[in-house]
Every structure is written in structure tokens, then in C-alpha cells.
Enzyme design. Structure first.
Site, PDB file in Angstrom:
ATOM      1  N   TYR A   7      57.111  34.626  32.545  1.00  0.00           N
ATOM      2  CA  TYR A   7      58.363  34.030  33.042  1.00  0.00           C
ATOM      3  C   TYR A   7      58.121  32.871  33.997  1.00  0.00           C
ATOM      4  O   TYR A   7      59.053  32.332  34.546  1.00  0.00           O
ATOM      5  CB  TYR A   7      59.258  35.096  33.688  1.00  0.00           C
ATOM      6  CG  TYR A   7      58.587  35.976  34.725  1.00  0.00           C
ATOM      7  CD1 TYR A   7      58.384  35.517  36.021  1.00  0.00           C
ATOM      8  CD2 TYR A   7      58.170  37.265  34.409  1.00  0.00           C
ATOM      9  CE1 TYR A   7      57.771  36.316  36.971  1.00  0.00           C
ATOM     10  CE2 TYR A   7      57.561  38.071  35.353  1.00  0.00           C
ATOM     11  CZ  TYR A   7      57.366  37.594  36.625  1.00  0.00           C
ATOM     12  OH  TYR A   7      56.752  38.392  37.563  1.00  0.00           O
TER      13      TYR A   7
ATOM     14  N   PHE B 212      47.748  38.613  44.899  1.00  0.00           N
ATOM     15  CA  PHE B 212      49.183  38.861  44.764  1.00  0.00           C
ATOM     16  C   PHE B 212      49.490  40.326  45.136  1.00  0.00           C
ATOM     17  O   PHE B 212      48.761  41.229  44.752  1.00  0.00           O
ATOM     18  CB  PHE B 212      49.608  38.575  43.316  1.00  0.00           C
ATOM     19  CG  PHE B 212      51.090  38.478  43.126  1.00  0.00           C
ATOM     20  CD1 PHE B 212      51.744  37.281  43.336  1.00  0.00           C
ATOM     21  CD2 PHE B 212      51.837  39.590  42.761  1.00  0.00           C
ATOM     22  CE1 PHE B 212      53.121  37.178  43.174  1.00  0.00           C
ATOM     23  CE2 PHE B 212      53.208  39.504  42.597  1.00  0.00           C
ATOM     24  CZ  PHE B 212      53.854  38.293  42.805  1.00  0.00           C
TER      25      PHE B 212
END
Ligand SMILES: *Cc1c(COP(=O)(O)O)cnc(C)c1O
Length: 393
Positions: free
Chosen positions: A220, A125
Site C-alpha cells: 500500500y 519499524f
């Protein structure tokens, strides 16, 4: 090939089906296939928010005597529900990026100074790669970028201080063998920091049993904690004193309100906090964890495997003849909760699916379309509709 009515039948038999009713879902007709990027709001957040604003209104600073422990309490709940972590090892605070900075610097300081390499995979990422680049630059260490997670793990040797790996790759959805890789890296004398952002809430994780020392992740995505919800940081109990995080703030200070001249780390996981925690965000994370706790990770994982299996079957039938390839591993034990498919024009297909309000997927450069399935609210029929819609573009 599975038909739409087969998907409807799977929904009718789904033991988790009722959890969908616990979320506020967008009125858009598009099938939401991006819960691995941002989960929708649990209905319970409205009451939790109202209660927290009430507490803020009435008690003002007086509420801090309860709030001060909230990041640790919610951390313990997250540890018990999703991480296989006994109490006192998880704190919910800051962002994943910032927690990664803390964990990686602590890992480096804990290593022999002759170890000068920081290792990462090229498809890790972006924020993880950038954080490591900045740490390497600040410390004049060598930033080593390997072709893949497997190659990165293989590259760990006598010069390696730390490697950062994702349990589930955000692009391909590939799931790492966390305990095996952890053992290999430790055997090479290096530290590994696990990023669990795409795994937490959808994959069974056993950090204590797997002998993991450091891990971070988002709340989230599959945990539905809300946009910018505080992240988590796990530090195994046996390493909490040996390792020290670099951001010395007053929330990590022993006897915080003595306001002493000199920084002295608090005992345990508390010292891994820095500044004032986001209480409203932490309360909402707790709401997300509560739903996962009631559903149970084993049931969530079982449904997730079925959702992705259905998506792969449909992709083979409907999308392979149209030039798409399945990027996600076909072995259910080697993949997480989303499907990645590739075609040269994936960027345009993604934009068209969103423009026509058919599906909300996401695109990852250069050619990957991701369909994320969140077992608490994605139906089998949503998987069918999403893949069928891609086939129409
Ligand atoms: C989503 C994600 C992040 C995001 O980090 P933030 O600090 O919350 O922006 C980091 N790492 C991985 C692997 C992710 O999937």
C-alpha cells in the site's frame, strides 16, 4: 540554488510525467508527500473493483476456482516486476506483520536449536520489533536490540538464529546493501528476513540474484495497493520445503477441499498461505503492480534519485539555516525514496503544515519530519513546494 522554474523544467522533461494522470488525486491544495505511507488510488481500481463485484455477484462460490490461485498469480507478477523473483516464490496474502511472524518462525525452526538469539535494530519499524519480542517471549529466546542496522548485522554470530532488517529504513531512508549483508548473515550460519516495505516499487530488487531466502513487505506504499492491501511473502524455491511456516490453515493444505484430518503442507509457496485470502484487496494490488510494470523500476528509481537529490539541495539552502539537519544519506546509492530531516520541534511543524493545507508529510518521533516522494505521481515542482513550505514554518 534550484529555483521553482528549474523544477518546472525538470517536470517538462520527465519521461514518467504522464503516469500522474493515472491516479485519483485529492482535491486538497496540500502537496502530498506521504506516498511512502499510503499511495493514492490508481484510476483503474474503479473498473477492477466493479468487475470483481460483478464476478462475486454472478459466480458466487463458483468464482473460487479462479480466485484460489490469485494470490500466487499476483505474487508471480509482483516477483517479476519488482522483486527479481522467478515464478512460484511470492504469495500476496495477510499483512506484513503476519508474514513476518511466519517467516521468522520458519527461519528459527530451520536453524540449529543452540542458536537462541533474535537480532533487530533499535530503529527498525515498530511492528517488526514487536513481532520479534513476541516470538522471543513465546520461544524463550533472547531478543537482541542493536543500535543500528549495521550494528545488528555485525552482532550476528554463532548464537544468532535470525535477524530482521529493512532494505530501506522507514525513518532515515537509508538503503542497506542487501546482497552483502545477506551473504554475511548466511556466512555466520544465521537466517535473515528482509522487510522490503519501504523499498518495493521504488528500488530495484533482485531477490533471486542476491541469494535472499525470506522477505516480506507492504503493497500500500509505493505500490499503491490501497489501505490494508494484502502484503507479500517471498520464500526462495530451494528453501520452501526445508522451512515450514507455523500458521497451519486450510489454504496452505495439500488437497484443500479433501478437508483431511491431518495438516499436510501444499507444495511450494502455496503452503505459506493460512486462511482465505482477501480477493478484492489482491485485485487492487494487481492494478498497482500493473502501473509499476509499465513505468519500469529502472525509470522509477532514476526519477526517485533525482527527486530526493532536488529535495536535499533545497533543504541545504532553505532549511539548514533554519536549524534543520538532513538525516537521509547524501550518497544516492545509499538511500531510498524519501527525505528525512530533523529539528527539535518537527512534531509541531508537521502539524502546522497539515493544518494550513500546505504539505502532507509525516512525523516520526522524536524529531524527524519525513517527505515521501512517489515517482509515479510526485512532480519536481511538488518537491520544491514541499521544501519551500517547510521553510515558511
Ligand atoms: C509500513 C511497514 C510495515 C507495516 O506492516 P503492516 O503489517 O502492514 O501494518 C511493516 N514494516 C515496515 C518496514 C513498514 O515500513
Amino acid at each position: 540554488m534550484p529555483q521553482r522554474e528549474d523544477a518546472v523544467a525538470l517536470d517538462a522533461a520527465d519521461p514518467l510525467a504522464s503516469f500522474r494522470d493515472e491516479f485519483a488525486l485529492s482535491p486538497s491544495p496540500a502537496t502530498y508527500a506521504d506516498g511512502n505511507s499510503l499511495g493514492p488510488p490508481p484510476l483503474g481500481v474503479r473498473a477492477r473493483l466493479a468487475a470483481t463485484v460483478e464476478e462475486w455477484t454472478n459466480d458466487l462460490t463458483g468464482a473460487w476456482k479462479r480466485w484460489v490461485d490469485l494470490p500466487l498469480e499476483v505474487g508471480d507478477r509482483l516477483g517479476a516486476t519488482c522483486l527479481g523473483a522467478a515464478a512460484g516464490q511470492v504469495v500476496v496474502c495477510d499483512s506484513t506483520s503476519v508474514n513476518l511472524f511466519k517467516a521468522v518462525n520458519a527461519a528459527i525452526d530451520g536453524c540449529d536449536a543452540t542458536r537462541h538469539e533474535i537480532v533487530v535494530a533499535a530503529d527498525e519499524f515498530p511492528t517488526d520489533r514487536y513481532m520479534l519480542q513476541s516470538i522471543a517471549a513465546q520461544r524463550e529466546m533472547t531478543y537482541v536490540m542493536a543500535d543500528s542496522a549495521a550494528a545488528a548485522a555485525d552482532a550476528c554470530g554463532p548464537s544468532t538464529a535470525v535477524i530482521v532488517l529493512s532494505a530501506v529504513n522507514y525513518r532515515s531512508g537509508e538503503l542497506c546493501d542487501v546482497p552483502a549483508v545477506t551473504a554475511r548473515v548466511h556466512a555466520a550460519g544465521a537466517e535473515v528476513v528482509w522487510d522490503l516495505s519501504h523499498a518495493v516499487g521504488v528500488i530495484p530488487i533482485e531477490l533471486d540474484a542476491w541469494d535472499v531466502r525470506l522477505a516480506v513487505g507492504c503493497t500500500y506504499k509505493y505500490l499503491n495497493g490501497g489501505p490494508g492491501a494484502p502484503a507479500f511473502l517471498y520464500v526462495a524455491r530451494d528453501h520452501q520445503t526445508r522451512l515450514q511456516q507455523p500458521l497451519w490453515g486450510w489454504f496452505g493444505q495439500r488437497d484443500q477441499f479433501e478437508m483431511g484430518a491431518q495438516y499436510e503442507p501444499a507444495a511450494g509457496i502455496r503452503s505459506w498461505m493460512a486462511g482465505t485470502p482477501n480477493i478484492i484487496g489482491t485485485v487492487l494490488v494487481d492494478e498497482g503492480i500493473g502501473i509499476v510494470a509499465r513505468a519500469g523500476i529502472a525509470a522509477i528509481r532514476a526519477k526517485s534519485e533525482q527527486l530526493v537529490a532536488l529535495a536535499i539541495d533545497l533543504a541545504d539552502e532553505l532549511l539548514a539555516p533554519r536549524g534543520w539537519t538532513v538525516v537521509t544519506p547524501r550518497n544516492p546509492a545509499s538511500r531510498g525514496g524519501h527525505l528525512a530531516i530533523a529539528r527539535a520541534d518537527a512534531r509541531n511543524v508537521c502539524a502546522t503544515l497539515i493544518d494550513k493545507a500546505l504539505v502532507i508529510p509525516d512525523f516520526r518521533t522524536p524529531d524527524v519530519l519525513r517527505l515521501g516522494f512517489s515517482p509515479l505521481m510526485t512532480r519536481f515542482v511538488d518537491v520544491y513546494d514541499a521544501v519551500a513550505a517547510v521553510a515558511t514554518i
